[in-house]
Structure formats: C-alpha cells, structure tokens
Scaffold this active site. Structure first.
Site, mmCIF file in Angstrom:
data_model
loop_
_atom_site.group_PDB
_atom_site.id
_atom_site.type_symbol
_atom_site.label_atom_id
_atom_site.label_comp_id
_atom_site.label_asym_id
_atom_site.label_seq_id
_atom_site.Cartn_x
_atom_site.Cartn_y
_atom_site.Cartn_z
ATOM 1 N N GLY A 270 7.097 4.928 8.124
ATOM 2 C CA GLY A 270 6.253 6.105 8.308
ATOM 3 C C GLY A 270 6.495 6.728 9.666
ATOM 4 C CB SER A 271 4.530 9.183 11.513
ATOM 5 O OG SER A 271 3.278 8.536 11.485
ATOM 6 C CD GLU B 189 12.955 -0.101 8.762
ATOM 7 O OE1 GLU B 189 13.860 0.555 9.280
ATOM 8 O OE2 GLU B 189 12.864 -1.338 8.853
ATOM 9 C CB CYS C 230 13.169 9.394 8.079
ATOM 10 S SG CYS C 230 14.080 8.373 6.913
ATOM 11 C CD GLU D 202 3.527 10.678 15.452
ATOM 12 O OE1 GLU D 202 3.657 10.607 14.215
ATOM 13 O OE2 GLU D 202 4.429 11.106 16.197
ATOM 14 C CB VAL D 203 1.020 5.677 11.449
ATOM 15 C CG1 VAL D 203 0.373 4.531 10.691
ATOM 16 C CG2 VAL D 203 0.217 6.958 11.234
ATOM 17 N N GLY D 204 3.160 4.089 13.375
ATOM 18 C CA GLY D 204 3.939 2.877 13.668
ATOM 19 C C GLY D 204 3.408 2.148 14.894
ATOM 20 C CD GLU E 36 10.270 12.827 11.424
ATOM 21 O OE1 GLU E 36 9.199 12.272 11.734
ATOM 22 O OE2 GLU E 36 11.116 12.303 10.681
ATOM 23 C CE LYS F 32 -1.793 2.912 2.807
ATOM 24 N NZ LYS F 32 -1.721 4.138 1.987
HETATM 25 P P1 NAD Z 1 2.494 8.295 7.969
HETATM 26 O O1 NAD Z 1 2.829 7.480 9.158
HETATM 27 O O2 NAD Z 1 1.467 9.345 8.098
HETATM 28 O O3 NAD Z 1 2.002 7.360 6.765
HETATM 29 C C1 NAD Z 1 2.784 6.282 6.308
HETATM 30 C C2 NAD Z 1 1.869 5.263 5.655
HETATM 31 O O4 NAD Z 1 0.970 4.745 6.638
HETATM 32 C C3 NAD Z 1 0.983 5.833 4.531
HETATM 33 O O5 NAD Z 1 0.882 4.867 3.502
HETATM 34 C C4 NAD Z 1 -0.362 6.013 5.223
HETATM 35 O O6 NAD Z 1 -1.460 5.941 4.355
HETATM 36 C C5 NAD Z 1 -0.362 4.833 6.174
HETATM 37 N N1 NAD Z 1 -1.256 4.994 7.331
HETATM 38 C C6 NAD Z 1 -1.654 6.148 7.930
HETATM 39 N N2 NAD Z 1 -2.495 5.868 8.952
HETATM 40 C C7 NAD Z 1 -2.608 4.522 9.008
HETATM 41 C C8 NAD Z 1 -3.314 3.626 9.846
HETATM 42 N N3 NAD Z 1 -4.102 4.057 10.838
HETATM 43 N N4 NAD Z 1 -3.182 2.299 9.630
HETATM 44 C C9 NAD Z 1 -2.396 1.840 8.633
HETATM 45 N N5 NAD Z 1 -1.726 2.640 7.789
HETATM 46 C C10 NAD Z 1 -1.816 3.965 7.974
HETATM 47 O O7 NAD Z 1 3.882 8.881 7.447
HETATM 48 P P2 NAD Z 1 4.120 9.876 6.239
HETATM 49 O O8 NAD Z 1 3.626 11.215 6.650
HETATM 50 O O9 NAD Z 1 3.656 9.271 4.966
HETATM 51 O O10 NAD Z 1 5.730 9.870 6.170
HETATM 52 C C11 NAD Z 1 6.516 10.639 6.995
HETATM 53 C C12 NAD Z 1 7.071 9.827 8.142
HETATM 54 O O11 NAD Z 1 7.755 8.687 7.659
HETATM 55 C C13 NAD Z 1 8.114 10.628 8.907
HETATM 56 O O12 NAD Z 1 7.961 10.403 10.291
HETATM 57 C C14 NAD Z 1 9.416 10.038 8.412
HETATM 58 O O13 NAD Z 1 10.498 10.246 9.258
HETATM 59 C C15 NAD Z 1 9.050 8.604 8.236
HETATM 60 N N6 NAD Z 1 9.988 7.900 7.333
HETATM 61 C C16 NAD Z 1 10.881 6.995 7.860
HETATM 62 C C17 NAD Z 1 11.803 6.346 7.029
HETATM 63 C C18 NAD Z 1 12.811 5.342 7.563
HETATM 64 O O14 NAD Z 1 13.413 4.633 6.770
HETATM 65 N N7 NAD Z 1 13.030 5.258 8.867
HETATM 66 C C19 NAD Z 1 11.790 6.613 5.658
HETATM 67 C C20 NAD Z 1 10.886 7.541 5.163
HETATM 68 C C21 NAD Z 1 9.982 8.170 6.013
#
Ligand code: NAD
Length: 499
Positions: free
Chosen positions: A245-246, A267, A301, A248-250, A401, A192
């Site tokens: 991703g973030s 990640e 990130c 919070e969602v992680g 961040e 996704k």
């Molecule tokens: P995000 O957490 O908002 O979204 C990431 C993904 O999760 C998207 O596909 C989103 O649709 C999905 N998502 C959102 N809510 C969800 C839920 N309740 N259940 C399941 N999936 C859900 O992050 P973002 O704003 O897309 O990206 C920015 C974040 O990603 C930053 O915190 C950044 O540091 C991090 N990031 C980390 C790395 C790494 O390798 N460590 C790489 C790139 C980005």
C-alpha cells in the site's frame, strides 16, 4: 444517490453478488461480523453499488487470528510434507483457472479495469501458486553445517499466522503474490483486502473451501483500514505481516509491528522513471510508455510516470506521445474497445486533478491538461483523461506519487545527468532504460537506485525474478523471487558440541 446496477455479466457473477451482504471467512465458515455492520463496494465505472460487505472490527480480527493459530497448531497444515500441501495448492490453482472468467468479470467490475487486463491479473494467481508450491518441494528444510568440533544443522519452520493487508489496484494478483509463498511454506494466513475491492478475494474463499484446504488455513476479514486493518496490524498473535500500500500507511504498519516485534514486509508506492536515449525507435518507445502510464488508469505502483527524454528526440517524442494519449480509448471495463478504465473512486479522481493543478502552480508546463472524462451511459463513473506536464525536477508532480495517468517530462543531455535525475527520487521501486546500445543499457540499469531496473520495457514480472522496493518504496525483501519463500520460513539452528 448511487445508480442502479446493470451487471454486464449474468450468472454466476450475479448469483455471487446476490449473496450480499457478503460474509467474512473465518475457520472455514462464511459469517457476518459480530456487530453486523456493512459497507458498500461500488463499481467505479458506473457508480453503482455492487454488493454490501461486512465491516470487520477488532473482535472479528481476533477470531480470525485465533482460527489461524489453531489451524497452524492442529490442522496438520504446518507439519504435512510440502508435497502434500502442494496437492492442495495445485487444486486451488486449478479451481482458480476453472473459475477464471467469473473472477475476471468480478475483478473488472470491482476495480473498473478492462476485462482483458482483469483476465491477465487472474491468470497470474495460479501461476504464482504453482511456482511457490513447486519451489517448496525442492528446497532443503534441514541443512547440515560443516563446522569443526560441532554437529550442527539449520532447520526451517513456518512462522505461524501471517497477516496480509493489501491495496485495491491489483487485488487478486497481489493476493496470489503474497499468500502463495506463505501457504507453500506451511503458514496459515489472515488476509484483509482493500475496502474498495474485496470481491475477488471473497470469491476466492469459495475455492479455498472447494479445494479442501483445512479450515482456518486461509481467513479473510473485510473492512476499512480503521478499524479492520489497524486491528490486524496491531495484533500480537501475528508471527509475520505483509503489507502492500502507501508509504503513509506503511509507516503506521511498521510502527505497530515494531511495538509487537513482529517481522514485517512492506511493498509501497513508487515514482518510476523511464530513461529514453536518442537511438531508440521513437514511435515504439512513445507507444510503450503511453501504455505504461495508462495501464490500470495509471494506478500502478511501479509504472513509468517520469519520462526522461534525451534532448535530440525530445520534441518528436513529446508530440507522438501526446497525440497517442489524446486518443486513448477511455471506457467501461466490459467494453472490448476500452484501453483505459475508470479511477477507483472520487477521492482518487480529486487527488489526480489536484496534482495537475499543484504542478502547474509550482511552475510546470501543462502539455496535456487531462481533466474529467465523460463515458456515454456511465455518467456517475470516475473517469479522467491522461495529462502530461513538463518542467523542473523538483516540481511536486515530478516528486510525489500521483497514482493516475499523469506523465512528467524531463529533458536530459548526458547519461550522468539522466542517472542523477532518476536517483533524486525519494522512491526506489522500478525504473527503465531505453536504448539500442546494450552496454549503455546495462550500465544505466545498474546505476539507477531502486529495487528493479528494466531494459527496453516497463512493468516486467516473472516468477523467480524478485520484485522489491527500497527507500519510500518498501523494505523486507519483496515478492516473486525464490527468496520470498524463505521469508516465510524461520531458521533454527540445532548444535551439539563434540567432545
Ligand atoms: P493504502 O495504503 O491506502 O491502503 C492499503 C491497505 O491498507 C488497504 O487494505 C487499507 O484498508 C489498509 N489500511 C489503511 N489504513 C490503515 C491503517 N491505519 N492500518 C492498517 N491498515 C490500513 O493504499 P491504497 O490506496 O489501497 O493503494 C495504493 C498504494 O499502494 C500506492 O501507494 C501504491 O503505489 C501502493 N502499491 C504498491 C505495490 C508494490 O508492490 N510495491 C503494489 C500495489 C500498490
């Protein structure tokens, strides 16, 4: 009202976008979702709508997981020799290279990034795919274990259906980093992409088909976090989940996987520090950190957002960095003069500007105020100028961040003080140390608590070098290293007691 789309790239990008609404990819077929709801993907550089994309819901995710499960059991993918899988994966890598300019143009439009940066992101994909498919040829799938009075061995199997939920900042590069080891190990995947940037991943599905990869090995369901991402994260049919991703969602993802007892890799975000000692070439280091904080408009990130500068060179460093940041060329992705493109969307612009305000309110000095930027002819694009703050280390802008081109300056006197400042972060992704004294560099690099420490550089990636985060920055072993391939294989022991 969105502006009218003026695509700077004629066919084939235009032809691809004209297929809008773009379908999800399940069992080798592009199709609408069951309820046929769509959402818009927007060019952040102009505010124009690029295409409509289907918004997957729980029943579409169900179909994708079932297709991946069937393919895992019946297509032969999981059981074929790794050298046979490598033929398909190399073919896919070749096709990505053949279509790399189109993919870079799509990525530049969808994420807003300068075309040169998009080209380098796209180039990373085939390199990752080849690295893991070649590594899969060299590892042992059956390893005898020397143990007294037993005949024993470990056997390595692919897990099954691996889910991936990815962010918007490096969509294609991260798709490569994530799915390559899973596929090379013989798993099938459901991916996704982020709702803001689904286009390059959808283009990839065309190449997956052309490469002849069996139907159902790769499935893509587009949509928002809720319901699409949540449906995937909560699906009990997954054997493994990778999330980028973030934090919070992680946490939500880890909770869902915890409930289903599905192994998960996270990640997450970062608040990278750069520790600059006073023996460096100040001009070169200031230039390197300006490039780091403006890379992808600061939406990276691991990039350096906390700049720790040793007392003696502090004033000179600050004045050089600010002069350079004032002159960073902000512009549209297809303009070759552009050094920094737009921010992904309005919400993210507000978040960045909000952090500068909150930082000032909590007592930080604003050395460069940032704010919205205007790009001629792109009135509805989401552009911001770089900002620089300085002040105490517990300021909100130093702790959290921001995900934009905002640097926070801290002055230090001693090595111990610098290490203490780096390690008070709740994040643990990547930090760098800058000095001519390599002994000190290595000492500091090892003392900084995080997944990655870089010396006299920031944002360094190489296939074979693991890239992972700890604390708020992630768990589960990371990506890009040789061990990542083993993360996508489950170990089974087979033992016979000898009489
Ligand atoms: P995000 O957490 O908002 O979204 C990431 C993904 O999760 C998207 O596909 C989103 O649709 C999905 N998502 C959102 N809510 C969800 C839920 N309740 N259940 C399941 N999936 C859900 O992050 P973002 O704003 O897309 O990206 C920015 C974040 O990603 C930053 O915190 C950044 O540091 C991090 N990031 C980390 C790395 C790494 O390798 N460590 C790489 C790139 C980005």
């Amino acid at each position: 009202m969105a502006t009218k789309l003026e695509i700077p790239y004629p066919t084939p990008v235009e032809a691809f976008l004209s297929e809008s609404p773009l379908g999800v990819f399940i069992a080798g077929v592009w199709r609408p979702t069951k309820r046929k709801k769509t959402f818009e993907t927007v060019d952040p550089g102009s505010g124009a709508i690029l295409a409509r994309v289907y918004n997957g819901e729980a029943e579409d995710v169900q179909d994708a997981v079932e297709a991946a499960q069937q393919s895992f059991e019946r297509s032969g993918w999981a059981r074929m020799a790794s050298k046979e899988r490598a033929v398909y994966l190399h073919r896919l890598a070749d096709l990505v290279e053949k279509h790399s300019e189109t993919l870079a143009e799509i990525e530049s439009l969808d994420v807003g990034k300068p075309l040169a940066q998009a080209r380098s992101d796209i180039a990373s994909f085939p390199a990752t795919m080849r690295y893991y498919s070649d590594l899969a040829l060299r590892i042992q799938y059956r390893e005898p274990i020397a143990v007294s009075r037993h005949e024993a061995r470990t056997v390595r199997h692919p897990w099954g259906v691996c889910g991936f939920i990815l962010p918007w900042n490096f969509p294609f590069l991260l798709a490569g980093w994530n799915i390559s080891p899973a596929l090379a190990a013989g798993n099938t995947v459901v991916l996704k992409p982020a709702e803001d940037t689904p286009l390059s991943t959808l283009y990839l599905t065309r190449l997956v088909s052309e490469a002849g990869i069996p139907d159902g090995v790769v499935n893509v369901v587009t949509g928002y976090g809720e319901p699409t991402g949540a449906a995937l994260a909560n699906h009990p049919g997954l054997a493994h989940l990778g999330f980028t991703g973030s934090p919070e969602v992680g946490r939500l993802i880890a909770q869902a996987c915890g409930r289903n007892l599905v192994p998960v890799k996270l990640e997450l975000g970062g608040k990278g520090a750069a520790v600059v000692f006073d023996d460096v070439d100040v001009d070169r280091t200031a230039e390197a950190l300006v490039r780091a904080v403006t890379l992808n408009a600061g939406q990276v990130c691991c990039t350096a957002t906390r700049w720790l500068i040793q007392e003696r060179i502090y004033d000179r460093f600050v004045s050089l960095a600010i002069d350079r940041l004032k002159n960073v060329k902000i512009g549209y992705g297809s303009d070759p003069r552009t050094e920094m493109g737009p921010i992904i969307n309005r919400k993210q612009v507000d978040r960045i500007l909000g952090y500068v305000r909150k930082g000032r309110r909590e007592g930080a000095d604003v050395l460069l105020k940032g704010g919205e930027a205007a790009v001629p002819g792109k009135r509805r694009g989401f552009y911001v100028k770089p900002a620089v703050l300085a002040g105490p280390p517990d300021n909100v802008a130093a702790r959290e961040e921001i995900f934009g081109p905002v640097a926070y300056l801290l002055k230090f006197r001693t090595e111990e003080e610098a290490i203490g400042l780096v390690n008070r972060s709740a994040y643990g992704l990547a930090n760098s140390v800058w000095t001519e004294d390599l002994e000190r560099a290595n000492r500091v690099a090892e003392a900084m608590v995080g997944g990655n420490s870089w010396v006299n550089a920031h944002n360094v990636f190489a296939h074979g070098v693991p890239y992972a985060g700890i604390k708020l920055s992630g768990m589960g072993g990371g990506v890009l290293g040789p061990n990542t391939l083993f993360d996508y294989l489950r170990d089974q022991s087979v033992v016979r007691p000898l009489r």
